[in-house]
Design a protein around this motif. Structure first.
Motif, PDB file in Angstrom:
ATOM      1  N   LYS A 127     -33.451 -11.024  14.355  1.00 15.15           N
ATOM      2  CA  LYS A 127     -33.635 -11.879  13.727  1.00 15.15           C
ATOM      3  C   LYS A 127     -34.817 -12.814  13.909  1.00 15.15           C
ATOM      4  N   ARG A 128     -34.696 -12.464  15.575  1.00 15.88           N
ATOM      5  CA  ARG A 128     -34.841 -13.529  16.743  1.00 15.88           C
ATOM      6  C   ARG A 128     -36.659 -13.069  17.323  1.00 15.88           C
ATOM      7  N   ILE A 129     -36.607 -11.525  17.356  1.00 20.18           N
ATOM      8  CA  ILE A 129     -37.402 -10.990  18.259  1.00 20.18           C
ATOM      9  C   ILE A 129     -38.589 -10.926  16.954  1.00 20.18           C
ATOM     10  N   PRO A 130     -39.648 -11.543  17.491  1.00 24.69           N
ATOM     11  CA  PRO A 130     -41.488 -11.416  17.169  1.00 24.69           C
ATOM     12  C   PRO A 130     -41.704  -9.884  16.207  1.00 24.69           C
ATOM     13  N   TYR A 131     -42.199  -9.975  15.081  1.00 28.86           N
ATOM     14  CA  TYR A 131     -42.797  -8.477  14.511  1.00 28.86           C
ATOM     15  C   TYR A 131     -43.882  -7.691  15.514  1.00 28.86           C
ATOM     16  N   ALA A 132     -44.199  -9.100  15.781  1.00 31.62           N
ATOM     17  CA  ALA A 132     -45.673  -8.025  17.176  1.00 31.62           C
ATOM     18  C   ALA A 132     -44.602  -7.993  17.663  1.00 31.62           C
ATOM     19  N   ILE A 133     -43.487  -7.970  18.668  1.00 34.86           N
ATOM     20  CA  ILE A 133     -43.152  -7.486  19.696  1.00 34.86           C
ATOM     21  C   ILE A 133     -42.538  -5.604  18.950  1.00 34.86           C
ATOM     22  N   ILE A 134     -41.469  -5.933  17.999  1.00 33.81           N
ATOM     23  CA  ILE A 134     -40.717  -5.252  17.263  1.00 33.81           C
ATOM     24  C   ILE A 134     -41.721  -3.493  17.127  1.00 33.81           C
ATOM     25  N   THR A 135     -42.518  -3.877  16.497  1.00 37.40           N
ATOM     26  CA  THR A 135     -44.421  -3.519  16.058  1.00 37.40           C
ATOM     27  C   THR A 135     -44.796  -2.363  16.876  1.00 37.40           C
ATOM     28  N   ALA A 136     -45.224  -3.384  18.148  1.00 39.43           N
ATOM     29  CA  ALA A 136     -45.251  -3.023  19.462  1.00 39.43           C
ATOM     30  C   ALA A 136     -44.341  -1.519  19.934  1.00 39.43           C
ATOM     31  N   MET A 137     -43.337  -2.047  19.943  1.00 39.57           N
ATOM     32  CA  MET A 137     -42.366  -0.847  20.789  1.00 39.57           C
ATOM     33  C   MET A 137     -42.306   0.154  19.433  1.00 39.57           C
ATOM     34  N   LEU A 138     -41.849   0.156  18.301  1.00 42.47           N
ATOM     35  CA  LEU A 138     -42.631   0.554  17.733  1.00 42.47           C
ATOM     36  C   LEU A 138     -43.400   2.168  18.186  1.00 42.47           C
ATOM     37  N   ALA A 139     -44.878   1.392  17.963  1.00 40.27           N
ATOM     38  CA  ALA A 139     -46.179   1.972  18.337  1.00 40.27           C
ATOM     39  C   ALA A 139     -45.711   2.669  19.892  1.00 40.27           C
TER      40      ALA A 139
END
Length: 415
Positions: A127-139
């Motif tokens: 929950k503490r991880i920004p959404y942009a960082i999660i999607t960047a990791m996925l990319a």
């Protein structure tokens, strides 16, 4: 009984060819690549063919059951799989432990994962991880698979180029079936070019073998704890990220608890760990599975069913996939992930304040580095979090915390 009948009716009405094929492609990709690591790991300790078949049966059945249960429960394409980094870890150091001790370590790792799920510690972290960082990791995870589509066009152009063209044409006129059309065309071309050979493929049912676990301190520390860490960091974190990136806010704790319990139950049959999937999950969570996000859960159920079918035949199923050219698997995987790659890149760069952190996350993940047996997705996540904190976090709290620590230490010495 009435509720069960209503559930079956809903599943039937929500079903689509595209979602079912997405599940098939996802499981095919899983068996065409990661399962081969199981064979390499088995050679390290000279595991018998019977135990090897039981191992593949265990991870397949466990993945199938958990995918079906969780997808139905949360109406989301929840895809589970076996721990790929865990298999890599076994290849590098399994020979130091007895097989029964290893089974004990697998159970111990499953218990640790289940505890993390029940306590909610992992959920709090996510929950503490920004959404942009999660999607960047996925990319960063997925980009290589998109690039490999065009690398394959150089290696086997007679197969890859028609598949790409078929995808583009289908995308224009009937987008829901673009991946399906490309897959069937690839199979037809492979057969016409005589690059598939069904000779030597034999199929037989698996007889699961129960191994009584034993527990040694060395295996619990040397295998159990590292297996838990790499599974949570490299698999579960990225798997949750895939769901979040496609808009599924599925509760984290039940997913972790379910995979942890499945790991415990199937460990005596050889399963080294069940977890959330990242790569093959992205095949089922994107628009290619279904335009309606609420109906993509069918892809999760489909994947679970194919897991069960493949698992029943154990190790012999790998020989079926081995007859297909690797370029076909590579191209169809990349094409199925095009939508997820595009959406994750877009989401990662939408928020101006998070662009730098997202970019570093993407680059570190894409680099493929591995430190202490933990893969680049985890380190990309850490790099992004640190960057985001350095650029937009409250550094005064960090310095005040350090000051308080020094003051307490000074007072302790004076006292």
């Amino acid at each position: 009984m009435d509720s069960f009948i209503l559930l079956l009716k809903r599943i039937r009405s929500d079903s689509s060819i595209s979602a079912i094929v997405a599940g098939l492609i996802a499981v095919t990709v899983g068996f065409a690549g990661p399962v081969l690591l199981i064979f390499q790991a088995a050679k390290v300790i000279n595991l018998s063919n019977a135990n090897l078949s039981s191992w593949i049966w265990a991870i397949s059945i466990a993945s199938g059951l958990t995918s079906i249960i969780l997808s139905i429960r949360f109406k989301a394409p929840v895809i589970t799989a076996w721990s790929t980094p865990g298999a890599v870890m076994l290849i590098s150091g399994w020979s130091a432990y007895a097989y029964s001790d290893s089974i004990g370590a697998f159970i111990f790792a499953g218990i640790l994962i289940t505890v993390l799920g029940f306590t909610g510690l992992f959920s709090s972290f996510m929950k503490r991880i920004p959404y942009a960082i999660i999607t960047a990791m996925l990319a960063g995870i997925l980009l290589k698979f998109g690039v490999d589509v065009f690398v394959s066009s150089k290696q086997l152009p007679m197969l890859a180029l028609p598949m790409i063209l078929s995808y583009l044409v289908s995308k224009r006129w009937f987008p829901r079936y673009a991946v399906v059309t490309s897959l069937f065309l690839g199979l037809l071309i492979s057969y016409s070019l005589n690059i598939v050979n069904f000779e030597g493929v034999s199929v037989f049912l698996v007889d699961p073998i129960f191994t009584k676990p034993t527990f040694s301190l060395s295996s619990l520390i040397g295998l159990g704890i590292p297996l838990c860490i790499v599974t949570m960091a490299s698999q579960n974190a990225t798997g949750i990220g895939v769901l979040r990136a496609d808009g599924y806010n599925t509760p984290v704790n039940p997913l972790i608890i379910t995979t942890g319990i499945a790991s415990i139950l199937f460990a005596p049959f050889g399963a080294h760990g069940i977890n959330m999937s990242a790569l093959i999950a992205a095949i089922c969570t994107g628009k290619e599975a279904h335009l309606d996000p609420d109906k993509r859960y069918i892809a999760g159920i489909s994947a679970g069913i194919f897991y069960l079918i493949f698992g029943i035949f154990g190790a012999t199923i790998v020989s079926v996939f081995a007859i297909f050219p690797s370029e076909l698997i590579v191209v169809i995987t990349g094409l199925a992930l095009f939508g997820s790659i595009g959406s994750s890149l877009t989401s990662a760069m939408q928020e101006e304040a998070k662009k730098e952190a997202a970019l570093i996350t993407f680059l570190v993940t894409l680099s493929g580095i591995s430190i202490a047996g933990v893969g680049s997705p985890f380190w990309g996540l850490i790099a992004g979090i640190v960057t985001d904190f350095m650029l937009s976090g409250d550094l005064s709290k960090l310095f005040s915390a350090k000051t308080n620590i020094h003051l307490r230490e000074k007072n302790r010495r004076v006292g």
